[in-house]
Design an enzyme around this catalytic site. Structure first.
Site, PDB file in Angstrom:
ATOM      1  N   SER A   1       0.764  -1.272   0.146  1.00 32.94           N
ATOM      2  CA  SER A   1      -0.119  -0.054   0.097  1.00 32.94           C
ATOM      3  C   SER A   1       0.756   1.267  -0.018  1.00 32.94           C
ATOM      4  CB  SER A   1      -0.854   0.011   1.352  1.00 32.94           C
ATOM      5  OG  SER A   1      -0.270  -0.139   2.314  1.00 32.94           O
TER       6      SER A   1
ATOM      7  N   ASP B   1      -2.061   8.891   7.613  1.00 37.19           N
ATOM      8  CA  ASP B   1      -3.149   7.937   8.090  1.00 37.19           C
ATOM      9  C   ASP B   1      -2.587   7.154   9.270  1.00 37.19           C
ATOM     10  OD1 ASP B   1      -1.792   6.008   6.747  1.00 37.19           O
ATOM     11  OD2 ASP B   1      -3.601   5.435   5.434  1.00 37.19           O
TER      12      ASP B   1
ATOM     13  N   HIS C   1       1.069   5.439   6.345  1.00 40.98           N
ATOM     14  CA  HIS C   1       1.427   5.804   4.927  1.00 40.98           C
ATOM     15  C   HIS C   1       1.884   7.373   4.929  1.00 40.98           C
ATOM     16  CE1 HIS C   1      -1.598   2.476   4.292  1.00 40.98           C
ATOM     17  NE2 HIS C   1      -0.687   2.125   3.937  1.00 40.98           N
TER      18      HIS C   1
END
Ligand SMILES: *[C@@H]1O[C@H](CO)[C@@H](O)[C@H](O)[C@H]1NC(C)=O
Ligand SMILES: *[C@@H]1O[C@H](CO)[C@@H](O)[C@H](O)[C@H]1NC(C)=O
Length: 370
Positions: free
Chosen positions: A39, A334, A338
């Site tokens: 991610s 977040d 990230h």
């Protein structure tokens, strides 16, 4: 001819602006950037997985992306891979799965770069291949093989080989494997931390050998960050908000195994592998202890979230979720940790600085000129 001052000033700004890196490294041009990972660099592949719950398709994600829309990036704007492609003057690598039904876009992206990354992906398959939650690295490599075929059809075999050898492969993966060990009792019971982290590096080595068989790209490989210092992990350490040192220890052990594995693999391949390792662990530790030096104000809490450290909920369009007022001042977007686009730009400066202590054995300019 008289050149007036405003023109000179303007030129000066342009020149200054075009020099990336802390020490002004000038980068050779490269033809393509291909992205593998999780991610941290997913550009929206998971949007195409019907059974995956790991999708950044809701605002406020994407609030600073062109058109201000969520794209699948776990970020307010561009992620680290986007920033790298942009610095080389290349288009942002589109998600592989967005190209399946778009022949022209696929042909173009096969040349300039594609993102195979998938949120939640690991070096091990975990159970993702069967549950469809994420595209593990093994499957990302299958997707690369299909782009490789496309590239060969388009450029011819020998041109395609040259193209690949001059391209940059950015690989940002491993965090989910390390976190799995932290989370799953059955893994902990079977192996001690050293053994398990070594087994992740061994698996990674198999994947890299496969990459090498398809060509000899320039590899930029990230280690894993201080996974114990994400806003989520800090928030769980009630009252004092310190890092979870056990998780950091797992991450360090993995990075050590990774660094050794890369050295060994290069020897085994008789130096025909060109790579550099970026130490995201120590570099983010440095950023966290001196955020102001990097133009940031906060390197502990999340920009988007709720409650303590803004880390009591994920970044979703829920009541109570708020976005920090200055998104250029936060390292973390977040609670997962990230980075914001600003954070990714700071990280890129450390990747590209010629005297970077965090990139080895080659600096980025050496890697792309090799
Ligand atoms: C909380 O922080 C302290 C101090 O760094 C650390 O020793 C401890 O392991 C942390 N506990 C948890 C549960 O993360
Ligand atoms: C990271 O920092 C620690 C502590 O300063 C140091 O001992 C270690 O060698 C560094 N790691 C790398 C890979 O340079």
């Amino acid at each position: 001819m008289r050149v007036n001052t405003p023109v000179l000033l303007f030129l000066g700004l342009l020149l200054f602006d075009s020099i990336p890196g802390l020490e002004g490294a000038t980068l050779a041009s490269i033809p393509g950037v291909y992205v593998f990972g999780d991610s941290l660099v997913d550009a929206g592949n998971n949007n195409y997985l019907p059974f995956s719950s790991r999708k950044a398709i809701y605002p406020p994600n994407g609030i600073d992306f062109p058109k201000h829309i969520p794209t699948g990036r776990f970020c307010n704007g561009k992620n680290a891979a986007d920033v790298i492609a942009e610095k080389f003057g290349l288009p942002l690598p589109p998600p592989y799965l967005s190209l399946l039904l778009r022949k022209n876009a696929r042909e173009a992206a096969a040349v300039t770069g594609v993102s195979f990354a998938s949120a939640g992906a690991g070096i091990f398959n975990s159970d993702d291949q069967t549950t469809g939650q994420a595209i593990p690295l093994s499957q990302q490599l299958d997707h690369w093989i299909s782009i490789h075929k496309q590239l060969t059809r388009k450029l011819g075999s020998s041109e395609a080989q040259i193209h690949i050898s001059k391209s940059l492969f950015v690989i940002v993966i491993g965090s989910n494997d390390v976190l799995d060990y932290n989370r799953k009792l059955e893994l902990r019971q079977k192996s001690n931390p050293q053994q398990y982290m070594q087994s992740i590096a061994d698996k990674f080595k198999e994947h890299l050998k496969k990459v090498h068989e398809t060509g000899k790209p320039r590899l930029l490989i990230f280690g894993v960050a201080q996974l114990g210092c994400t806003p989520e992990k800090r928030e769980k350490n009630t009252t004092i908000y310190e890092c979870n040192e056990e998780v950091n220890m797992f991450a360090s052990l993995y990075n050590e195994a990774l660094i050794k594995m890369l050295q060994q693999l290069k020897e085994e391949l008789q130096s025909s592998m060109t790579y550099s390792y970026f130490d995201i662990f120590n570099s983010t530790q440095d950023i966290s202890s001196n955020p102001a030096r990097y133009g940031l104000a906060d390197a502990t809490s999340a920009c988007c979230g709720r409650g303590k450290l803004n880390a009591e909920s994920p970044c979703l369009p829920l009541p109570m979720v708020r976005v920090c007022s200055d998104r250029t001042k936060y390292l973390f977007w977040d609670y997962y940790g990230h980075p914001t686009e600003a954070g990714s730009r700071v990280i890129f400066d450390l990747v590209s600085a010629d005297d970077s202590q965090y990139m080895f054995p080659l600096s980025l300019s050496q890697l792309v000129a090799s």
